[in-house]
Design a protein around this motif. Structure first.
Motif, PDB file in Angstrom:
ATOM      1  N   ASN A  66       0.844  -1.194   0.000  1.00  0.00           N
ATOM      2  CA  ASN A  66       0.000   0.000   0.000  1.00  0.00           C
ATOM      3  C   ASN A  66       0.880   1.245   0.000  1.00  0.00           C
ATOM      4  O   ASN A  66       2.098   1.151   0.078  1.00  0.00           O
ATOM      5  CB  ASN A  66      -0.933  -0.035   1.230  1.00  0.00           C
ATOM      6  CG  ASN A  66      -2.118   0.903   1.089  1.00  0.00           C
ATOM      7  OD1 ASN A  66      -2.241   1.641   0.111  1.00  0.00           O
ATOM      8  ND2 ASN A  66      -2.993   0.890   2.072  1.00  0.00           N
ATOM      9  N   VAL A  67       0.252   2.417  -0.053  1.00  0.00           N
ATOM     10  CA  VAL A  67       1.014   3.674  -0.098  1.00  0.00           C
ATOM     11  C   VAL A  67       1.371   4.187   1.295  1.00  0.00           C
ATOM     12  O   VAL A  67       1.998   5.225   1.433  1.00  0.00           O
ATOM     13  CB  VAL A  67       0.258   4.774  -0.880  1.00  0.00           C
ATOM     14  CG1 VAL A  67       0.106   4.360  -2.335  1.00  0.00           C
ATOM     15  CG2 VAL A  67      -1.099   5.054  -0.268  1.00  0.00           C
ATOM     16  N   GLY A  68       0.965   3.479   2.318  1.00  0.00           N
ATOM     17  CA  GLY A  68       1.304   3.904   3.678  1.00  0.00           C
ATOM     18  C   GLY A  68       0.882   2.796   4.611  1.00  0.00           C
ATOM     19  O   GLY A  68       0.139   1.887   4.228  1.00  0.00           O
ATOM     20  N   GLU A  82      -0.777   3.214   7.438  1.00  0.00           N
ATOM     21  CA  GLU A  82      -1.990   3.527   8.182  1.00  0.00           C
ATOM     22  C   GLU A  82      -3.223   2.960   7.483  1.00  0.00           C
ATOM     23  O   GLU A  82      -3.300   2.949   6.258  1.00  0.00           O
ATOM     24  CB  GLU A  82      -2.144   5.052   8.335  1.00  0.00           C
ATOM     25  CG  GLU A  82      -1.025   5.718   9.086  1.00  0.00           C
ATOM     26  CD  GLU A  82       0.176   6.046   8.174  1.00  0.00           C
ATOM     27  OE1 GLU A  82       0.066   5.867   6.951  1.00  0.00           O
ATOM     28  OE2 GLU A  82       1.211   6.451   8.724  1.00  0.00           O
ATOM     29  N   GLU A 116       4.873  -1.012   2.781  1.00  0.00           N
ATOM     30  CA  GLU A 116       5.209  -0.032   1.754  1.00  0.00           C
ATOM     31  C   GLU A 116       6.246  -0.628   0.808  1.00  0.00           C
ATOM     32  O   GLU A 116       6.831  -1.677   1.101  1.00  0.00           O
ATOM     33  CB  GLU A 116       5.736   1.243   2.408  1.00  0.00           C
ATOM     34  CG  GLU A 116       4.668   1.920   3.267  1.00  0.00           C
ATOM     35  CD  GLU A 116       5.127   3.276   3.778  1.00  0.00           C
ATOM     36  OE1 GLU A 116       4.879   4.284   3.100  1.00  0.00           O
ATOM     37  OE2 GLU A 116       5.724   3.320   4.859  1.00  0.00           O
ATOM     38  N   SER A 150       0.808  11.842  11.694  1.00  0.00           N
ATOM     39  CA  SER A 150       0.984  11.029  10.489  1.00  0.00           C
ATOM     40  C   SER A 150      -0.220  10.132  10.244  1.00  0.00           C
ATOM     41  O   SER A 150      -0.436   9.663   9.127  1.00  0.00           O
ATOM     42  CB  SER A 150       2.260  10.196  10.603  1.00  0.00           C
ATOM     43  OG  SER A 150       2.150   9.297  11.680  1.00  0.00           O
ATOM     44  N   GLU A 151      -1.031   9.903  11.277  1.00  0.00           N
ATOM     45  CA  GLU A 151      -2.231   9.065  11.102  1.00  0.00           C
ATOM     46  C   GLU A 151      -3.455   9.876  10.652  1.00  0.00           C
ATOM     47  O   GLU A 151      -4.488   9.311  10.317  1.00  0.00           O
ATOM     48  CB  GLU A 151      -2.614   8.357  12.410  1.00  0.00           C
ATOM     49  CG  GLU A 151      -1.642   7.263  12.818  1.00  0.00           C
ATOM     50  CD  GLU A 151      -0.417   7.821  13.506  1.00  0.00           C
ATOM     51  OE1 GLU A 151      -0.547   8.890  14.142  1.00  0.00           O
ATOM     52  OE2 GLU A 151       0.661   7.228  13.372  1.00  0.00           O
ATOM     53  N   VAL A 153      -4.778   8.111  -5.693  1.00  0.00           N
ATOM     54  CA  VAL A 153      -4.816   6.692  -6.018  1.00  0.00           C
ATOM     55  C   VAL A 153      -6.061   6.475  -6.872  1.00  0.00           C
ATOM     56  O   VAL A 153      -7.098   7.041  -6.593  1.00  0.00           O
ATOM     57  CB  VAL A 153      -4.810   5.776  -4.770  1.00  0.00           C
ATOM     58  CG1 VAL A 153      -3.498   5.945  -3.997  1.00  0.00           C
ATOM     59  CG2 VAL A 153      -5.976   6.022  -3.862  1.00  0.00           C
ATOM     60  N   GLY A 209      -0.861   7.469  -8.707  1.00  0.00           N
ATOM     61  CA  GLY A 209      -0.121   7.712  -7.472  1.00  0.00           C
ATOM     62  C   GLY A 209       0.186   6.463  -6.667  1.00  0.00           C
ATOM     63  O   GLY A 209       1.202   6.406  -5.969  1.00  0.00           O
ATOM     64  N   PHE A 210      -0.666   5.454  -6.750  1.00  0.00           N
ATOM     65  CA  PHE A 210      -0.395   4.205  -6.022  1.00  0.00           C
ATOM     66  C   PHE A 210       0.863   3.547  -6.585  1.00  0.00           C
ATOM     67  O   PHE A 210       1.784   3.191  -5.855  1.00  0.00           O
ATOM     68  CB  PHE A 210      -1.601   3.268  -6.169  1.00  0.00           C
ATOM     69  CG  PHE A 210      -1.584   2.099  -5.211  1.00  0.00           C
ATOM     70  CD1 PHE A 210      -2.406   2.097  -4.104  1.00  0.00           C
ATOM     71  CD2 PHE A 210      -0.754   1.010  -5.426  1.00  0.00           C
ATOM     72  CE1 PHE A 210      -2.395   1.024  -3.212  1.00  0.00           C
ATOM     73  CE2 PHE A 210      -0.737  -0.059  -4.545  1.00  0.00           C
ATOM     74  CZ  PHE A 210      -1.565  -0.052  -3.434  1.00  0.00           C
ATOM     75  N   ASN A 228       4.058   5.731  -5.940  1.00  0.00           N
ATOM     76  CA  ASN A 228       4.494   5.698  -4.546  1.00  0.00           C
ATOM     77  C   ASN A 228       5.215   4.387  -4.237  1.00  0.00           C
ATOM     78  O   ASN A 228       6.295   4.384  -3.639  1.00  0.00           O
ATOM     79  CB  ASN A 228       3.253   5.868  -3.649  1.00  0.00           C
ATOM     80  CG  ASN A 228       3.611   5.944  -2.190  1.00  0.00           C
ATOM     81  OD1 ASN A 228       3.947   4.930  -1.582  1.00  0.00           O
ATOM     82  ND2 ASN A 228       3.572   7.135  -1.621  1.00  0.00           N
ATOM     83  N   VAL A 229       4.624   3.276  -4.668  1.00  0.00           N
ATOM     84  CA  VAL A 229       5.242   1.970  -4.422  1.00  0.00           C
ATOM     85  C   VAL A 229       6.586   1.877  -5.150  1.00  0.00           C
ATOM     86  O   VAL A 229       7.583   1.422  -4.588  1.00  0.00           O
ATOM     87  CB  VAL A 229       4.294   0.836  -4.870  1.00  0.00           C
ATOM     88  CG1 VAL A 229       5.038  -0.482  -4.954  1.00  0.00           C
ATOM     89  CG2 VAL A 229       3.111   0.727  -3.912  1.00  0.00           C
ATOM     90  N   LYS A 254       9.261   4.061  -3.321  1.00  0.00           N
ATOM     91  CA  LYS A 254       9.697   3.503  -2.040  1.00  0.00           C
ATOM     92  C   LYS A 254      10.440   2.188  -2.237  1.00  0.00           C
ATOM     93  O   LYS A 254      11.397   1.895  -1.513  1.00  0.00           O
ATOM     94  CB  LYS A 254       8.496   3.314  -1.108  1.00  0.00           C
ATOM     95  CG  LYS A 254       7.996   4.657  -0.563  1.00  0.00           C
ATOM     96  CD  LYS A 254       6.778   4.495   0.304  1.00  0.00           C
ATOM     97  CE  LYS A 254       6.307   5.841   0.838  1.00  0.00           C
ATOM     98  NZ  LYS A 254       4.915   5.769   1.338  1.00  0.00           N
TER      99      LYS A 254
END
Lengths: 339, 339
Positions: free
Chosen positions: A184-186, A188, A219, B71-72, B151, B235-236, B239-240, B243
Motif C-alpha cells: 500500500n502507499v502507507g 496507516e 510499503e 501522520s495518522e 490513487v 499515485g499508487f 508511490n510503491v 519507495k
C-alpha cells in the motif's frame, strides 16, 4: 521425470531455450524434456549444441508445433486462434498428463489465458497469479504477487493472492508461518485504494484461520527488508515494481563499477574488487530469480523472463522441478479448502 | 526571498527541520524563513543550533501554530479540524502572499488536501500531483509522477500529469522537448489497465500540439534508462515504485559493502574503495532527491521526505527556491492554456 517446454517466444529465440534445456537434462539423468515448436528449428538448435551439452540430445524430444504466439498477440487471439502454437501444444500435453510441469518464455497474457483454459483453475480461484522470489536483506527472499496476470484486482482476488503466496513460501521454502502483507502507499489503515483497504478488512476478518501471520500494510521499501515472506499487490503494481527493481539493479551495479574505474585508487580497487563485484552481480541478477510461477492452476507452469538467456531458462526449469517435487498445486488447493 | 516552513510532522521531529532551515539561510544571505509550529519548541531548537549555524538565527522567524497534523490524520480531518496546525498556517501564509513557497515534511494526504484548499488549483487541474526526480543512467534524471497524491487516476488526470511533468522538465532542467511516457505493464498498445490505455489514446490524439515528445508506454525498468525525462503513472504505482527503489538502493549498497568485508582481499579492497563507495552512496541517496514538488497548485509547495534529516530538508528548500526562480506554477499554467 518429464517436463514440457515451449521453445518459442523468448526474445533471444529458440537457441537460448534449447541450450538451457540441455543444461538441465545433463545435470539430472532422470529428466526428459519435450520441446514444443517448429520441428526443423528445434532440430537445428539441438544439432548446434556445444559439444559438452550434445550428450543430452537423446533426452530432448522435439514435438512439432507449427505456429508461434508473438509478443504482440492478445490473450483473446491466443484463445481463438492459438491452438496449434508451441505454447498451446505444450499446455495441452501437460493437461493430458504427459508431463509434470510446463515452462515458457513467451507472451505472458497469452500464457495465462491458455493455461487457464487448458489446465483449469483450483477450486475457488478465478484467475492465475504470477509470483517470483525477490532477493531481500540478510540473504532472505520475498514472494511478490501478482506480477501482471491481473490488472485491477478486486479485494477477494488480493485475498486469494495472500493464500497462494503463503502456500508457496511454506511449501517451497519451508517457512512454517509465512509473514504476509498487502502492498500500500502507507502503513496507516486510512490510506490506499478501496480494493486494498477492503482486502485488509477481509484478511483481518479471519486472521485466526489463515495459517499465516498477516502483517497488515507494507510499503514499497518493505519488500527488500527481509521481514516479510509474501507481499501481495495488484498485477499492474507488481509488474512495474519488479521491472523497476531490475532496471535499478542494473544501473547501480554499473555505477559501482564506473565509480571504481574513475580514479586511480579506484582502478587499483577494481582489480582487487572484481571477484566481489562479480559475485554480487550473480547474486542479484534477475536472471537467477527468473522463473516466475503461475499459481492457482490445476498444474505447474513456470514463466521464464522474455529476454532470458540459457542460464535464465535453466533456472526456470529448476523452479518447475522444485514445484513438482513439493506438489505445489495440491498444497495450494488444500489451503484453499480449509480457509 | 522568504519561504514558509512547516516545522512539525517529520519523523525526526523539529530538530532536523530547524537545522536544515538554518543551513539554507546561512548559505543564502537574502533568504528568510518563517517557521510554523509551537513557538516554544521552535525557540528551543533554534537555541540548540550548533555554533556555525547559530549565525542564521535572525533570519529564522518563528510563527506560533499550536496544533500538529499527525501522520495518522486523514485528509478530511485536516480539512475539518486542522486550521490551526503548523501545516495549515504555513499554507495560509503562503496564500496571503507572505512567502514565495512552502515546505513541509508532514502527512502527505493532509498536505495535498490543505494546499488545494488554501492555494487553489491552476485552471483545468482538479487535484495536485506529486513529483520528484529519479536518478537515471548517464547522470541523467527522470521525473516520476504522481507519487501518491491520487490513487486511482482516470485517463484525463494521467494526461494532466504528462503536461505538468513536461513543464517541470522544461522549466527546471531546461529540457527543450521532454521525452514523456506512460508507465504500463508492457510496451504493446493492447496491454495494461483501461485508464492507461485511454490516456495513451488521449495523448496520441493531440501529439502535434503537446510541446513534448510522447513516447507511448514505458515499463518499470525504463525509468532508470536515462532515455525519458518524464514517466507518468497513478499515485499508487508511483508511490510503491519510489519507495521500492529507495529500499532496494539501501539493500544493494549494504551488500556491496558486505561483499568487500567478507574476504581478505575484500577487506583490502574495502580500504581502497571506501571513498568510491561513499561518493556513490551520496549520489544515490534518496535524501538528495528528497524534495518532491506538489504540481498543479497556484503556488509552490515542496514535500520533504517524512524521515528526512537536516540535509534532506535543506535539499527540499533548495528545490523550492529553484521553483520560485523559474516561476514554475505560472509556466505550468501557460502550458495548460495552450494545449
Amino acid at each position: 521425470m518429464r517436463l514440457a517446454i515451449d521453445v518459442m517466444g523468448g526474445d533471444q529465440g529458440p537457441r537460448a531455450i534449447v541450450e538451457g534445456s540441455a543444461r538441465a537434462v545433463i545435470e539430472r539423468p532422470d529428466l526428459t524434456l519435450t520441446l514444443f515448436g517448429p520441428y526443423q528449428q528445434i532440430h537445428a538448435e539441438i544439432m548446434r549444441l556445444p559439444r559438452p551439452l550434445a550428450a543430452a540430445m537423446s533426452r530432448l524430444v522435439a514435438s512439432d508445433a507449427p505456429d508461434v504466439v508473438s509478443s504482440e498477440a492478445t490473450a483473446s487471439w491466443a484463445l481463438r486462434r492459438g491452438r496449434s502454437t508451441s505454447m498451446a501444444r505444450m499446455l495441452q500435453s501437460l493437461a493430458r498428463g504427459e508431463a509434470s510441469a510446463g515452462v515458457s518464455a513467451g507472451n505472458t497474457g497469452a500464457l495465462v489465458a491458455l493455461a487457464r483454459r487448458e489446465l483449469g483453475m483450483l477450486y475457488g480461484i478465478s484467475r492465475p497469479a504470477i509470483s517470483t522470489a525477490i532477493p531481500a536483506r540478510g540473504g532472505r527472499r520475498c514472494y511478490l504477487l501478482d506480477l501482471g496476470a491481473n490488472v485491477d484486482s478486486p479485494a477477494h482476488r488480493l485475498f486469494d493472492f495472500a493464500m497462494m503466496g503463503s502456500a508457496m513460501a511454506q511449501c517451497i521454502d519451508g517457512v512454517k508461518r509465512p509473514r504476509v502483507a498487502l502492498l500500500n502507499v502507507g502503513s496507516e489503515a486510512t490510506k490506499g485504494s478501496a480494493n486494498v483497504r477492503e482486502a485488509d478488512r477481509l484478511l483481518r476478518g479471519c486472521v485466526g484461520d489463515l495459517g499465516f501471520a498477516y502483517h497488515g500494510f507494507a510499503e514499497g521499501g518493505d519488500i527488500f527488508q527481509g521481514e516479510l515472506d509474501v507481499v501481495v499487490c495488484d498485477g499492474f503494481v507488481g509488474n512495474v515494481t519488479l521491472k523497476a527493481s531490475e532496471g535499478l539493479t542494473r544501473m547501480l551495479v554499473e555505477r559501482v563499477q564506473m565509480g571504481f574505474e574513475s580514479s586511480l585508487s579506484g582502478r587499483l580497487a577494481s582489480l582487487l574488487a572484481k571477484p566481489v563485484l562479480k559475485r554480487l552481480k550473480q547474486e542479484l541478477d534477475p536472471v537467477r530469480y527468473n522463473g516466475a510461477s503461475l499459481l492457482g492452476l490445476k498444474g505447474i507452469v513456470v514463466k521464464s523472463h522474455g529476454s532470458t538467456r540459457a542460464d535464465g531458462f535453466y533456472y526456470a526449469i529448476q523452479r518447475a522441478l522444485q514445484e513438482v517435487e513439493h506438489n505445489l498445486p495440491e498444497r495450494i488447493g488444500e489451503r484453499l479448502l480449509r480457509p
